[in-house]
Write a protein that holds these residues in place. Structure first.
Motif, PDB file in Angstrom:
ATOM      1  N   LYS A 113     -98.666 -56.773  -1.137  1.00  0.00           N
ATOM      2  CA  LYS A 113     -97.289 -57.040  -1.578  1.00  0.00           C
ATOM      3  C   LYS A 113     -96.839 -55.974  -2.575  1.00  0.00           C
ATOM      4  CE  LYS A 113     -94.285 -60.547  -3.636  1.00  0.00           C
ATOM      5  NZ  LYS A 113     -94.217 -61.896  -4.255  1.00  0.00           N
ATOM      6  N   ALA A 114     -97.731 -55.597  -3.461  1.00  0.00           N
ATOM      7  CA  ALA A 114     -97.392 -54.581  -4.460  1.00  0.00           C
ATOM      8  C   ALA A 114     -97.161 -53.221  -3.792  1.00  0.00           C
ATOM      9  CB  ALA A 114     -98.507 -54.486  -5.500  1.00  0.00           C
ATOM     10  N   ILE A 115     -97.968 -52.896  -2.791  1.00  0.00           N
ATOM     11  CA  ILE A 115     -97.796 -51.623  -2.067  1.00  0.00           C
ATOM     12  C   ILE A 115     -96.453 -51.605  -1.352  1.00  0.00           C
ATOM     13  CG2 ILE A 115     -98.700 -50.206  -0.194  1.00  0.00           C
ATOM     14  CD1 ILE A 115    -100.373 -50.058  -2.714  1.00  0.00           C
ATOM     15  N   ASP A 116     -96.100 -52.735  -0.714  1.00  0.00           N
ATOM     16  CA  ASP A 116     -94.802 -52.812  -0.035  1.00  0.00           C
ATOM     17  C   ASP A 116     -93.659 -52.619  -1.029  1.00  0.00           C
ATOM     18  OD1 ASP A 116     -96.118 -53.253   2.326  1.00  0.00           O
ATOM     19  OD2 ASP A 116     -95.882 -55.435   2.269  1.00  0.00           O
ATOM     20  N   HIS A 117     -93.847 -53.164  -2.249  1.00  0.00           N
ATOM     21  CA  HIS A 117     -92.809 -53.035  -3.285  1.00  0.00           C
ATOM     22  C   HIS A 117     -92.629 -51.570  -3.686  1.00  0.00           C
ATOM     23  CE1 HIS A 117     -90.395 -54.153  -6.804  1.00  0.00           C
ATOM     24  NE2 HIS A 117     -91.123 -53.266  -7.504  1.00  0.00           N
ATOM     25  N   ILE A 118     -93.741 -50.824  -3.820  1.00  0.00           N
ATOM     26  CA  ILE A 118     -93.653 -49.405  -4.192  1.00  0.00           C
ATOM     27  C   ILE A 118     -92.943 -48.603  -3.095  1.00  0.00           C
ATOM     28  CG2 ILE A 118     -95.019 -47.331  -4.666  1.00  0.00           C
ATOM     29  CD1 ILE A 118     -97.183 -49.189  -5.808  1.00  0.00           C
ATOM     30  N   VAL A 119     -93.271 -48.892  -1.843  1.00  0.00           N
ATOM     31  CA  VAL A 119     -92.665 -48.172  -0.725  1.00  0.00           C
ATOM     32  C   VAL A 119     -91.179 -48.487  -0.624  1.00  0.00           C
ATOM     33  CG1 VAL A 119     -92.688 -47.880   1.776  1.00  0.00           C
ATOM     34  CG2 VAL A 119     -94.850 -48.057   0.536  1.00  0.00           C
ATOM     35  N   ALA A 120     -90.838 -49.772  -0.805  1.00  0.00           N
ATOM     36  CA  ALA A 120     -89.439 -50.191  -0.654  1.00  0.00           C
ATOM     37  C   ALA A 120     -88.558 -49.637  -1.767  1.00  0.00           C
ATOM     38  CB  ALA A 120     -89.350 -51.709  -0.618  1.00  0.00           C
ATOM     39  N   THR A 121     -89.060 -49.631  -3.012  1.00  0.00           N
ATOM     40  CA  THR A 121     -88.238 -49.184  -4.150  1.00  0.00           C
ATOM     41  C   THR A 121     -88.356 -47.691  -4.417  1.00  0.00           C
ATOM     42  OG1 THR A 121     -90.047 -49.680  -5.688  1.00  0.00           O
ATOM     43  CG2 THR A 121     -88.469 -51.455  -5.242  1.00  0.00           C
ATOM     44  N   ASP A 122     -89.383 -47.053  -3.838  1.00  0.00           N
ATOM     45  CA  ASP A 122     -89.650 -45.630  -4.067  1.00  0.00           C
ATOM     46  C   ASP A 122     -89.791 -45.348  -5.560  1.00  0.00           C
ATOM     47  OD1 ASP A 122     -90.054 -42.960  -3.667  1.00  0.00           O
ATOM     48  OD2 ASP A 122     -87.949 -42.452  -3.285  1.00  0.00           O
ATOM     49  N   LYS A 123     -90.426 -46.292  -6.265  1.00  0.00           N
ATOM     50  CA  LYS A 123     -90.624 -46.138  -7.708  1.00  0.00           C
ATOM     51  C   LYS A 123     -92.043 -46.558  -8.059  1.00  0.00           C
ATOM     52  CE  LYS A 123     -85.802 -46.968  -9.072  1.00  0.00           C
ATOM     53  NZ  LYS A 123     -84.900 -47.849  -9.864  1.00  0.00           N
ATOM     54  N   PRO A 124     -92.554 -46.032  -9.184  1.00  0.00           N
ATOM     55  CA  PRO A 124     -93.887 -46.453  -9.623  1.00  0.00           C
ATOM     56  C   PRO A 124     -93.897 -47.936 -10.003  1.00  0.00           C
ATOM     57  CG  PRO A 124     -93.221 -44.404 -10.707  1.00  0.00           C
ATOM     58  CD  PRO A 124     -92.012 -44.942 -10.019  1.00  0.00           C
ATOM     59  N   LEU A 125     -95.060 -48.543  -9.870  1.00  0.00           N
ATOM     60  CA  LEU A 125     -95.248 -49.949 -10.252  1.00  0.00           C
ATOM     61  C   LEU A 125     -96.363 -49.999 -11.293  1.00  0.00           C
ATOM     62  CD1 LEU A 125     -94.753 -52.990  -9.934  1.00  0.00           C
ATOM     63  CD2 LEU A 125     -96.397 -52.978  -8.036  1.00  0.00           C
ATOM     64  N   ALA A 127     -98.411 -52.602 -13.991  1.00  0.00           N
ATOM     65  CA  ALA A 127     -98.688 -54.013 -14.327  1.00  0.00           C
ATOM     66  C   ALA A 127     -99.897 -54.058 -15.260  1.00  0.00           C
ATOM     67  CB  ALA A 127     -98.953 -54.822 -13.068  1.00  0.00           C
ATOM     68  N   GLU A 128     -99.631 -54.515 -16.543  1.00  0.00           N
ATOM     69  CA  GLU A 128    -100.765 -54.634 -17.467  1.00  0.00           C
ATOM     70  C   GLU A 128    -101.701 -55.752 -17.033  1.00  0.00           C
ATOM     71  OE1 GLU A 128    -100.458 -53.837 -21.796  1.00  0.00           O
ATOM     72  OE2 GLU A 128     -98.315 -54.165 -21.431  1.00  0.00           O
ATOM     73  N   ASN A 129    -101.139 -56.819 -16.508  1.00  0.00           N
ATOM     74  CA  ASN A 129    -101.952 -57.949 -16.024  1.00  0.00           C
ATOM     75  C   ASN A 129    -101.344 -58.407 -14.698  1.00  0.00           C
ATOM     76  OD1 ASN A 129    -103.468 -60.201 -15.546  1.00  0.00           O
ATOM     77  ND2 ASN A 129    -103.100 -61.165 -17.546  1.00  0.00           N
ATOM     78  N   VAL A 130    -102.055 -58.114 -13.595  1.00  0.00           N
ATOM     79  CA  VAL A 130    -101.498 -58.400 -12.273  1.00  0.00           C
ATOM     80  C   VAL A 130    -101.282 -59.890 -12.063  1.00  0.00           C
ATOM     81  CG1 VAL A 130    -102.505 -56.305 -11.272  1.00  0.00           C
ATOM     82  CG2 VAL A 130    -103.815 -58.443 -11.242  1.00  0.00           C
ATOM     83  N   ALA A 131    -102.012 -60.728 -12.788  1.00  0.00           N
ATOM     84  CA  ALA A 131    -101.900 -62.179 -12.597  1.00  0.00           C
ATOM     85  C   ALA A 131    -100.568 -62.713 -13.080  1.00  0.00           C
ATOM     86  CB  ALA A 131    -103.048 -62.887 -13.307  1.00  0.00           C
ATOM     87  N   THR A 132     -99.895 -61.979 -13.968  1.00  0.00           N
ATOM     88  CA  THR A 132     -98.619 -62.457 -14.523  1.00  0.00           C
ATOM     89  C   THR A 132     -97.421 -61.737 -13.930  1.00  0.00           C
ATOM     90  OG1 THR A 132     -98.760 -60.865 -16.329  1.00  0.00           O
ATOM     91  CG2 THR A 132     -99.770 -63.045 -16.692  1.00  0.00           C
ATOM     92  N   GLU A 133     -97.641 -60.841 -12.990  1.00  0.00           N
ATOM     93  CA  GLU A 133     -96.546 -60.071 -12.400  1.00  0.00           C
ATOM     94  C   GLU A 133     -96.105 -60.677 -11.066  1.00  0.00           C
ATOM     95  OE1 GLU A 133     -94.916 -57.561 -13.638  1.00  0.00           O
ATOM     96  OE2 GLU A 133     -96.136 -57.235 -15.428  1.00  0.00           O
ATOM     97  N   ALA A 134     -94.769 -60.744 -10.875  1.00  0.00           N
ATOM     98  CA  ALA A 134     -94.224 -61.357  -9.659  1.00  0.00           C
ATOM     99  C   ALA A 134     -94.438 -60.459  -8.440  1.00  0.00           C
ATOM    100  CB  ALA A 134     -92.733 -61.636  -9.846  1.00  0.00           C
ATOM    101  N   ALA A 135     -94.669 -59.180  -8.663  1.00  0.00           N
ATOM    102  CA  ALA A 135     -94.841 -58.258  -7.543  1.00  0.00           C
ATOM    103  C   ALA A 135     -96.181 -58.439  -6.851  1.00  0.00           C
ATOM    104  CB  ALA A 135     -94.695 -56.822  -8.033  1.00  0.00           C
ATOM    105  N   PHE A 136     -97.061 -59.218  -7.438  1.00  0.00           N
ATOM    106  CA  PHE A 136     -98.398 -59.417  -6.874  1.00  0.00           C
ATOM    107  C   PHE A 136     -98.531 -60.850  -6.389  1.00  0.00           C
ATOM    108  CE2 PHE A 136     -98.697 -55.864  -9.725  1.00  0.00           C
ATOM    109  CZ  PHE A 136     -99.579 -54.993  -9.122  1.00  0.00           C
ATOM    110  N   SER A 137     -98.950 -61.012  -5.173  1.00  0.00           N
ATOM    111  CA  SER A 137     -99.195 -62.334  -4.622  1.00  0.00           C
ATOM    112  C   SER A 137    -100.592 -62.801  -5.026  1.00  0.00           C
ATOM    113  CB  SER A 137     -99.074 -62.299  -3.101  1.00  0.00           C
ATOM    114  OG  SER A 137    -100.086 -61.459  -2.549  1.00  0.00           O
TER     115      SER A 137
END
Length: 594
Positions: A113-125, A127-137
Motif C-alpha cells: 500500500k505504501a509503495i502504491d502511494h509513492i507511485v501515485a503521488t510521485d513523492k517521497p513517503l 514514516a517514523e512509526n509505520v504502525a501509526t501511519e494511514a499509508a500502511f495497511s
C-alpha cells in the motif's frame, strides 16, 4: 562516529540479512550504529554510488551493490529497489545479497500500500512509526516486522525516467529517537541516489531495446534473403564476342574490370581464341575509347622493319626512307597499342621494347630526339613465356613488364555450349556475303559439338565456311562435314591435341594418314621430304607409317598452325619469308584473311 566508506568490488555480492533474519537475531534493545550526516558524507555517498552504477555489468548486480554501499551512509535494516515494466507490473526487485530467483523474497518485505502511494503521488513517503501511519495497511506493518514491542521507521522515494515513475527505492529500520533529526538528510540522499538509479535504468533499457531491434532486423533480413532468389550479377555484353558459357561470362566480367585501369595487359590463349577481339574490347570499354587503337603483329615483320614500324623513322634513315614517318607508338598516343605475337620478337629487339614500356619514351630510327608518349600497351601471345624465359629466349624483365595483368582466354573446348551460337553467327555471315539462306540441321550441330577444335574459333569459322560452300541442299546435314568422310585435314593434323574428334568413320584409302602426335618442335621426321619444304617435317611433322603427305598439304598445315601469318609459317618450315611466298604461289594456296 563516522564509518569508513566501503566500496564493494565489482561483481561481488555482499550478503545482508533479510528483515526477518534481523528480527530474529536482533534483540529488543539493539540499535544501528549512528551515522554522521554531513555535506561531505553526502558527496562521498553520491560519488561512490555513481561509480558503482557506471561500472559495466548486469543491472541487477549494480543495484544490489548500490544497496550494499548505502548501508555505509544511512542507518537501515533493509534496502530494496523495486522496478516496474511498461505495464506497471513489478519487473525487478533487488536488495542486499541479491541472487537469481530471489525477487519474490524481497517483494514479500515491501509494504504494498505504501509503495502504491509513492507511485501515485510521485513523492517521497516518510514514516517514523509505520504502525501509526494511514499509508500502511496491517499487511504492510506485518511485512515490515513491526509489532507492539518494536516500532519500525520507513523512507521511500520514487525512481523516475524523465517524468514517469518506474520504481521505488526504500529503506526501513528499527525506530530510534536519536535518528529522527536525520530524516531530512536521509530523504535528500535517497532522492539523489534514486535519480542516479533512474538514469542508469534508462540507459540499460535503451541498450536492451537497441539490441532487440537489431536482432529483429537481422532476423527479418535473413528471412527476406531466404525468401528472395539470389540476385543475378549483371551480364557484360561486348560487341563481337559471342557466347553465354560460364568461362566466357567470367572473362567478360574481368575485361570490364581491367578496362577501367591503364595497366599493361598480356592476353594469353591458344591460336584462334580471339585475342585481338579481346584487346579491342579492353580499349572500347576504357577511358581511351575515343583515342586511336593501333595494332601490330610482331611476328609478321623482320627485326629491322619492326623497329621502324614501332618507333618510326626520319627521312634518309635508310635506303628506302624517302620521308619521315611516325611509328605505331606515336600513332597510338593517348590511346592503345596492341602488340600481337610478342613472344616472337628477337632478343635484341626485346631490350629496345623494354625501355619504351618502362619510360614511355623512344627515338625514331635515324634521330636522337626523344619522343614522350602516353600509350596503354595490350600484348598477346600463344607462346609459353615462362618456358621461354627459362630457356633464355625471352627477357625476364620484359616478361614482368608486359605481364602486369595477365588475361587467359579459354579455348573453345572449354566453352562447348557456345559452339552453336558461334556456328550460327558464322553461317549468318556466310549467307549474307554469298546470298545464300542455309541453316543447320540438328545432326550438324551434334557433329560440331563433338569436335575438339584445337584451332578454336578460327577453325570453327573455317569449318562452317567450307561446309556451307560445299553443301548441296538448303540445310547443312551431318554428312556434309568432311570429317564424316575422313577428309578433314585439320582433324588429321591436330589429332594429337584434340581431346576428341568428330571423325567417326575410319579414314578412306585415299587418306592413309595418321599422326602419332601433335606438331611439336621436338619431333623428328618419320619420312624424308624433298626440295625446299624439307624443313616442314623436321621440327614437327612426325609422319606415320611412311605415309607421304604432299608438299602442298605441309604448307597448308604450317599456315593453319601459324594463323595464316607467312613469317611465322616460314619459321615453322625452316624457310625464309620469300620462299614461303613462292610456295604459296606455286601450289595456288589462297591466303585467308581474318
Amino acid at each position: 562516529m563516522q564509518h569508513e566508506t566501503r566500496k564493494p568490488e565489482q561483481g561481488v555480492m555482499l550478503h545482508i540479512p533479510s528483515a526477518r533474519e534481523k528480527l530474529i537475531s536482533q534483540s529488543e534493545g539493539e540499535r544501528e550504529v549512528p551515522i554522521e550526516s554531513s555535506p561531505e558524507s553526502v558527496l562521498t555517498a553520491v560519488s561512490e554510488i555513481s561509480k558503482v552504477l557506471a561500472a559495466p555489468g548486469r543491472l541487477e548486480v549494480a543495484l544490489a551493490n548500490v544497496v550494499n554501499l548505502l548501508q555505509s551512509f544511512v542507518q537501515m535494516r533493509n534496502g530494496i529497489v523495486l522496478l516496474f515494466d511498461d505495464d506497471g507490473m513489478p519487473d525487478l526487485t533487488v536488495g542486499a545479497g541479491w541472487s537469481e530467483g530471489s525477487d519474490e523474497r524481497y517483494r514479500t518485505c515491501l509494504p504494498k500500500k505504501a509503495i502504491d502511494h509513492i507511485v501515485a503521488t510521485d513523492k517521497p513517503l516518510i514514516a517514523e512509526n509505520v504502525a501509526t501511519e494511514a499509508a500502511f495497511s496491517a499487511a504492510d506493518v506485518n511485512a515490515l516486522g513491526a509489532c507492539v514491542n518494536m516500532s519500525v521507521s520507513f523512507i521511500g522515494v520514487p525512481i523516475r525516467i524523465d517524468a514517469k515513475v518506474v520504481g521505488t527505492l526504500s529503506i526501513d529500520r528499527i525506530l530510534d529517537v536519536s535518528s529522527s533529526g536525520r530524516l531530512d538528510y536521509e530523504v535528500r540522499l535517497l532522492a539523489m541516489i534514486a535519480n542516479l538509479v533512474g538514469q542508469t535504468v534508462k540507459l540499460h533499457r535503451l541498450s536492451a531495446d537497441d539490441g532487440e531491434r537489431l536482432t529483429t532486423e537481422k532476423d527479418r533480413l535473413q528471412k527476406q534473403e531466404f525468401r528472395q532468389p539470389p540476385r543475378e550479377r549483371k551480364k557484360v555484353h561486348i560487341d563481337g564476342i559471342i557466347g553465354d558459357s560460364p568461362p566466357l561470362r567470367a572473362l567478360l566480367e574481368k575485361i570490364a574490370v581491367i578496362a577501367k585501369s591503364n595497366s599493361t595487359v598480356l592476353v594469353r590463349g591458344e591460336s584462334g581464341t580471339g585475342k585481338e577481339l579481346v584487346a579491342k574490347a579492353i580499349h572500347a570499354l576504357s577511358s581511351r575509347a575515343k583515342r586511336p587503337f593501333v595494332k601490330l603483329n610482331c611476328a609478321a615483320l623482320p627485326e629491322t622493319v619492326l623497329e621502324s614500324e614501332l618507333f618510326g623513322h626520319e627521312k634518309g634513315a635508310f635506303t628506302s626512307a624517302f620521308n619521315s614517318r611516325k611509328g605505331r607508338f606515336e600513332l597510338a598516343d593517348k590511346g592503345t597499342l596492341f602488340l600481337d605475337e610478342i613472344g616472337e620478337i628477337s632478343a635484341s629487339f626485346q631490350a629496345k621494347l623494354l625501355r619504351v614500356l618502362q619510360e614511355q619514351e623512344f627515338e625514331r630510327v635515324g634521330s636522337n630526339q626523344t619522343i614522350k608518349v602516353d600509350v596503354r600497351v595490350v600484348a598477346a601471345t600463344n607462346k609459353n613465356l615462362e618456358e621461354a624465359v627459362a630457356r633464355n629466349e625471352f627477357r625476364a624483365d620484359l616478361y614482368y613488364r608486359v605481364s602486369v595483368v595477365p588475361l587467359l582466354l579459354p579455348p573453345l573446348r572449354e566453352r562447348r555450349s557456345d559452339i552453336p551460337l558461334l556456328a550460327a553467327e558464322f553461317l549468318k555471315k556466310f549467307n549474307r556475303e554469298n546470298g545464300r539462306a542455309l541453316s543447320f540441321d540438328v545432326s550438324a550441330i551434334e557433329i560440331l559439338m563433338k569436335c575438339g577444335f584445337p584451332g578454336n574459333i578460327r577453325e570453327l569459322e573455317n569449318c562452317v565456311a567450307r561446309t556451307a560452300t560445299l553443301a548441296p541442299g538448303p540445310s547443312i546435314l551431318r554428312n556434309d562435314f568432311a570429317c564424316c568422310h575422313g577428309q578433314c585435314l585439320s582433324s588429321v593434323l591436330w589429332k594429337g591435341k584434340s581431346d576428341e574428334t568428330a571423325r567417326e568413320p575410319v579414314p578412306s584409302a585415299s587418306m592413309p594418314v595418321k599422326l602419332a602426335g601433335p606438331l611439336t618442335e621436338a619431333a623428328a621426321p618419320a619420312s624424308p621430304v624433298s626440295g625446299e619444304l624439307a624443313a616442314l617435317a623436321p621440327p614437327g611433322a612426325a609422319l606415320v607409317s611412311g605415309a607421304k603427305i604432299t608438299d602442298r598439304e605441309r604448307v597448308i598445315a604450317a599456315m593453319e598452325k601459324s594463323g595464316w601469318v607467312q613469317a611465322k609459317a616460314a619459321r615453322l618450315l625452316g624457310l625464309t619469308p620469300r620462299q614461303i611466298g613462292y610456295a604459296l604461289r606455286k601450289y595456288g594456296i589462297e591466303i585467308k584473311r581474318f
